[in-house]
Write a protein that holds these residues in place. Structure first.
Motif, PDB file in Angstrom:
ATOM      1  N   THR A   1       0.847  -1.189   0.000  1.00  0.00           N
ATOM      2  CA  THR A   1       0.000   0.000   0.000  1.00  0.00           C
ATOM      3  C   THR A   1       0.883   1.239   0.000  1.00  0.00           C
ATOM      4  O   THR A   1       1.826   1.349   0.784  1.00  0.00           O
ATOM      5  N   LEU A   2       0.591   2.158  -0.898  1.00  0.00           N
ATOM      6  CA  LEU A   2       1.345   3.403  -1.014  1.00  0.00           C
ATOM      7  C   LEU A   2       0.365   4.563  -1.119  1.00  0.00           C
ATOM      8  O   LEU A   2      -0.506   4.557  -2.010  1.00  0.00           O
ATOM      9  N   ASP A   3       0.491   5.515  -0.213  1.00  0.00           N
ATOM     10  CA  ASP A   3      -0.400   6.689  -0.179  1.00  0.00           C
ATOM     11  C   ASP A   3      -1.868   6.277  -0.155  1.00  0.00           C
ATOM     12  O   ASP A   3      -2.723   6.876  -0.819  1.00  0.00           O
ATOM     13  N   GLY A   4      -2.149   5.211   0.599  1.00  0.00           N
ATOM     14  CA  GLY A   4      -3.534   4.772   0.787  1.00  0.00           C
ATOM     15  C   GLY A   4      -4.080   3.886  -0.312  1.00  0.00           C
ATOM     16  O   GLY A   4      -5.213   3.412  -0.207  1.00  0.00           O
ATOM     17  N   GLN A   5      -3.310   3.629  -1.345  1.00  0.00           N
ATOM     18  CA  GLN A   5      -3.771   2.770  -2.443  1.00  0.00           C
ATOM     19  C   GLN A   5      -3.008   1.463  -2.444  1.00  0.00           C
ATOM     20  O   GLN A   5      -1.778   1.456  -2.341  1.00  0.00           O
ATOM     21  N   GLU A   6      -3.729   0.362  -2.566  1.00  0.00           N
ATOM     22  CA  GLU A   6      -3.088  -0.952  -2.589  1.00  0.00           C
ATOM     23  C   GLU A   6      -2.749  -1.345  -4.015  1.00  0.00           C
ATOM     24  O   GLU A   6      -3.559  -1.165  -4.939  1.00  0.00           O
ATOM     25  N   TYR A   7      -1.557  -1.898  -4.191  1.00  0.00           N
ATOM     26  CA  TYR A   7      -1.090  -2.378  -5.490  1.00  0.00           C
ATOM     27  C   TYR A   7      -0.816  -3.874  -5.400  1.00  0.00           C
ATOM     28  O   TYR A   7      -0.207  -4.349  -4.440  1.00  0.00           O
ATOM     29  N   THR A   8      -1.274  -4.612  -6.402  1.00  0.00           N
ATOM     30  CA  THR A   8      -1.060  -6.049  -6.478  1.00  0.00           C
ATOM     31  C   THR A   8      -0.028  -6.343  -7.563  1.00  0.00           C
ATOM     32  O   THR A   8      -0.190  -5.920  -8.713  1.00  0.00           O
ATOM     33  N   LEU A   9       1.010  -7.071  -7.183  1.00  0.00           N
ATOM     34  CA  LEU A   9       2.111  -7.372  -8.084  1.00  0.00           C
ATOM     35  C   LEU A   9       2.004  -8.795  -8.618  1.00  0.00           C
ATOM     36  O   LEU A   9       1.250  -9.621  -8.098  1.00  0.00           O
ATOM     37  N   ALA A  10       2.799  -9.081  -9.636  1.00  0.00           N
ATOM     38  CA  ALA A  10       2.881 -10.445 -10.157  1.00  0.00           C
ATOM     39  C   ALA A  10       3.534 -11.347  -9.113  1.00  0.00           C
ATOM     40  O   ALA A  10       4.462 -10.949  -8.412  1.00  0.00           O
ATOM     41  N   THR A  11       3.017 -12.575  -8.981  1.00  0.00           N
ATOM     42  CA  THR A  11       3.593 -13.540  -8.038  1.00  0.00           C
ATOM     43  C   THR A  11       4.553 -14.474  -8.784  1.00  0.00           C
ATOM     44  O   THR A  11       4.252 -14.957  -9.871  1.00  0.00           O
TER      45      THR A  11
ATOM     46  N   LEU B   1      34.833  -3.007 -11.107  1.00  0.00           N
ATOM     47  CA  LEU B   1      33.636  -2.888 -11.933  1.00  0.00           C
ATOM     48  C   LEU B   1      32.628  -2.059 -11.151  1.00  0.00           C
ATOM     49  O   LEU B   1      32.152  -2.468 -10.096  1.00  0.00           O
ATOM     50  N   ARG B   2      32.347  -0.862 -11.662  1.00  0.00           N
ATOM     51  CA  ARG B   2      31.438   0.070 -10.993  1.00  0.00           C
ATOM     52  C   ARG B   2      30.075   0.006 -11.675  1.00  0.00           C
ATOM     53  O   ARG B   2      29.979  -0.013 -12.910  1.00  0.00           O
ATOM     54  N   ILE B   3      29.009  -0.023 -10.853  1.00  0.00           N
ATOM     55  CA  ILE B   3      27.644  -0.022 -11.363  1.00  0.00           C
ATOM     56  C   ILE B   3      26.912   1.167 -10.763  1.00  0.00           C
ATOM     57  O   ILE B   3      26.760   1.261  -9.537  1.00  0.00           O
ATOM     58  N   ASP B   4      26.461   2.080 -11.628  1.00  0.00           N
ATOM     59  CA  ASP B   4      25.698   3.253 -11.203  1.00  0.00           C
ATOM     60  C   ASP B   4      24.262   3.118 -11.682  1.00  0.00           C
ATOM     61  O   ASP B   4      24.013   2.878 -12.874  1.00  0.00           O
ATOM     62  N   TYR B   5      23.331   3.281 -10.752  1.00  0.00           N
ATOM     63  CA  TYR B   5      21.908   3.200 -11.054  1.00  0.00           C
ATOM     64  C   TYR B   5      21.288   4.587 -10.898  1.00  0.00           C
ATOM     65  O   TYR B   5      21.601   5.315  -9.942  1.00  0.00           O
ATOM     66  N   GLN B   6      20.358   4.921 -11.805  1.00  0.00           N
ATOM     67  CA  GLN B   6      19.643   6.190 -11.716  1.00  0.00           C
ATOM     68  C   GLN B   6      18.238   5.984 -12.271  1.00  0.00           C
ATOM     69  O   GLN B   6      18.053   5.255 -13.250  1.00  0.00           O
ATOM     70  N   ALA B   7      17.239   6.619 -11.650  1.00  0.00           N
ATOM     71  CA  ALA B   7      15.865   6.446 -12.110  1.00  0.00           C
ATOM     72  C   ALA B   7      14.999   7.630 -11.694  1.00  0.00           C
ATOM     73  O   ALA B   7      15.248   8.267 -10.664  1.00  0.00           O
ATOM     74  N   THR B   8      13.978   7.890 -12.496  1.00  0.00           N
ATOM     75  CA  THR B   8      12.951   8.884 -12.172  1.00  0.00           C
ATOM     76  C   THR B   8      11.586   8.290 -12.505  1.00  0.00           C
ATOM     77  O   THR B   8      11.475   7.348 -13.303  1.00  0.00           O
ATOM     78  N   THR B   9      10.544   8.845 -11.912  1.00  0.00           N
ATOM     79  CA  THR B   9       9.186   8.334 -12.084  1.00  0.00           C
ATOM     80  C   THR B   9       8.200   9.478 -12.257  1.00  0.00           C
ATOM     81  O   THR B   9       8.467  10.605 -11.821  1.00  0.00           O
ATOM     82  N   ASP B  10       7.047   9.180 -12.869  1.00  0.00           N
ATOM     83  CA  ASP B  10       6.004  10.203 -13.000  1.00  0.00           C
ATOM     84  C   ASP B  10       4.858  10.004 -12.011  1.00  0.00           C
ATOM     85  O   ASP B  10       3.914  10.779 -11.976  1.00  0.00           O
ATOM     86  N   LYS B  11       4.941   8.931 -11.202  1.00  0.00           N
ATOM     87  CA  LYS B  11       3.976   8.674 -10.127  1.00  0.00           C
ATOM     88  C   LYS B  11       4.741   8.116  -8.928  1.00  0.00           C
ATOM     89  O   LYS B  11       5.790   7.491  -9.113  1.00  0.00           O
ATOM     90  N   PRO B  12       4.227   8.287  -7.724  1.00  0.00           N
ATOM     91  CA  PRO B  12       4.867   7.641  -6.575  1.00  0.00           C
ATOM     92  C   PRO B  12       4.959   6.134  -6.806  1.00  0.00           C
ATOM     93  O   PRO B  12       3.990   5.499  -7.243  1.00  0.00           O
ATOM     94  N   THR B  13       6.112   5.567  -6.511  1.00  0.00           N
ATOM     95  CA  THR B  13       6.331   4.138  -6.700  1.00  0.00           C
ATOM     96  C   THR B  13       7.359   3.656  -5.693  1.00  0.00           C
ATOM     97  O   THR B  13       7.837   4.431  -4.856  1.00  0.00           O
TER      98      THR B  13
END
Length: 374
Positions: free
Chosen positions: A111-121, A183-195
């Motif tokens: 649940t995020l910000d009052g909304q429940e999300y169901t993921l793949a099992t 070996l360096r691994i850099d991760y970066q990400a942005t979103t358009d909705k809370p996730t």
């Protein structure tokens, strides 16, 4: 013709026909073709010290990674498969990018910000490693960057609702082969909705050069607590001290020392080590999180990360059915994973460090695996 011009022309033709081309630190070749005609490529990164890393933009897999032993001999130290077709069949996460969420989420929901999300099992009733069609199954856009420290930048846009996650997510993962054999691994990400987001890499390391299992590898983890789990391997919420348990790797200890100690409930539940350790330094600065030493070869690996924790997995479920690039069967305990990350099931445990990413924020994470010998 002027003699100077003639000499220049002859010199040019000679050099063009007989001199080797300038060496490149990154090479690209076709790895395989999907049934729909899309192509996956294999990228080879090399540094001046002689280290070589092979990567594919299918799933961001580390296909191989060489490291020197104490005599200077380079051998592969990462479990990988021989062909693209082998990867396409599906692997037990032999070195890919893991996302959107590394590790387990209980009951495949949050649940995020009052909304429940169901993921793949895909782990009993739970969700693990981003689902059955996670980032390890995606063809990423690749941009190679040649130079003294060659790099491969991978980009993928995960659509809103993919595997049940909210938000369109733009992800960039950059692999860099440094001059110092890291070996360096850099991760970066942005979103358009809370996730929620918890990226990692799932490489299996074997510093023996695939000559034996990893039970004699000496491991240090800079952590004084770990996360015990329930029978479904979901963290209970407790941060348990490692002192006096088989989970105390604050001083180097051979992995095989307690791995079969079935009197320890957590060893039984994980069929060995498959747990998350919480670093003594939980900050997001780059710090030493673990070291691995293989006595026979002298190879040493240091793991640095900005993450607050690491999941140690000791290949408890490899069974010899997969055969590696060297023709060696991958049997139980033939590799170890050091998956840098936030805590498993964090979206369902408010007391754990947050994995929420909101619009306007940028997710950043860095992990280095540095190789040497003694």
């Amino acid at each position: 013709m002027h003699y100077g011009s003639l000499f220049f022309l002859i010199s040019f033709l000679f050099s063009s026909s007989t001199m080797p081309p300038p060496s490149r630190s990154i090479q690209r070749e076709l790895f395989g073709t999907f049934p729909d005609g899309r192509e996956a490529h294999l990228f080879t990164l090399r540094n001046a010290a002689g280290m070589e890393v092979k990567l594919t933009n299918y799933g961001g897999y580390i296909v191989s990674c060489t490291a020197p032993d104490r005599s200077g001999k380079f051998e592969n130290v990462v479990l990988g498969l021989p062909t693209f077709a082998d990867y396409l069949k599906g692997t037990p996460s032999l070195g890919p990018i893991i996302g959107r969420f590394g590790n387990r989420i209980a009951n495949a929901r949050f649940t995020l910000d009052g909304q429940e999300y169901t993921l793949a099992t895909n782990n009993g009733r739970n969700h693990i490693h981003g689902g059955p069609q996670g980032f390890d199954k995606k063809l990423w856009d690749a941009t190679p960057k040649d130079g003294a420290e060659p790099a491969l930048q991978l980009r993928y846009t995960s659509p809103d609702g993919e595997e049940g996650y909210p938000g369109t997510l733009g992800v960039t993962v950059t692999y860099t082969l440094q001059k110092d054999n890291a070996l360096r691994i850099d991760y970066q990400a942005t979103t358009d909705k809370p996730t929620v987001l918890n990226l990692t890499n799932h490489a299996y390391f074997n510093l023996s050069g695939m000559k034996q299992d990893v039970l004699n590898h000496e491991l240090m983890i800079a952590a004084d607590r770990f996360l015990p789990t329930d029978p479904g391997q979901i963290p209970t919420g407790e941060l348990r001290p490692v002192a006096g348990t088989p989970f105390d790797f604050r001083k180097p200890m051979a992995i095989g020392t307690h791995i079969n100690d079935t009197s320890e409930e957590q060893i039984r539940l994980g069929h060995g080590y498959d747990h998350c350790w919480v670093f003594q330094d939980p900050s997001n600065k780059l710090k030493l999180g673990a070291t691995v030493y293989e006595p026979a070869s002298g190879r040493r690996m240091e793991m640095f990360t900005t993450e607050p924790a690491v999941q140690l997995y000791t290949a408890n479920h490899l069974n010899g059915k997969l055969q590696g690039k060297e023709g060696v069967p991958y049997v139980r305990r033939f590799g170890l994973c050091l998956e840098t990350q936030h805590f498993p099931d964090s979206p369902n445990k408010p007391s754990f460090p947050s994995t929420v990413l909101r619009p306007g924020q940028t997710y950043r994470s860095t992990t280095l695996y540095k190789f040497s010998a003694k």
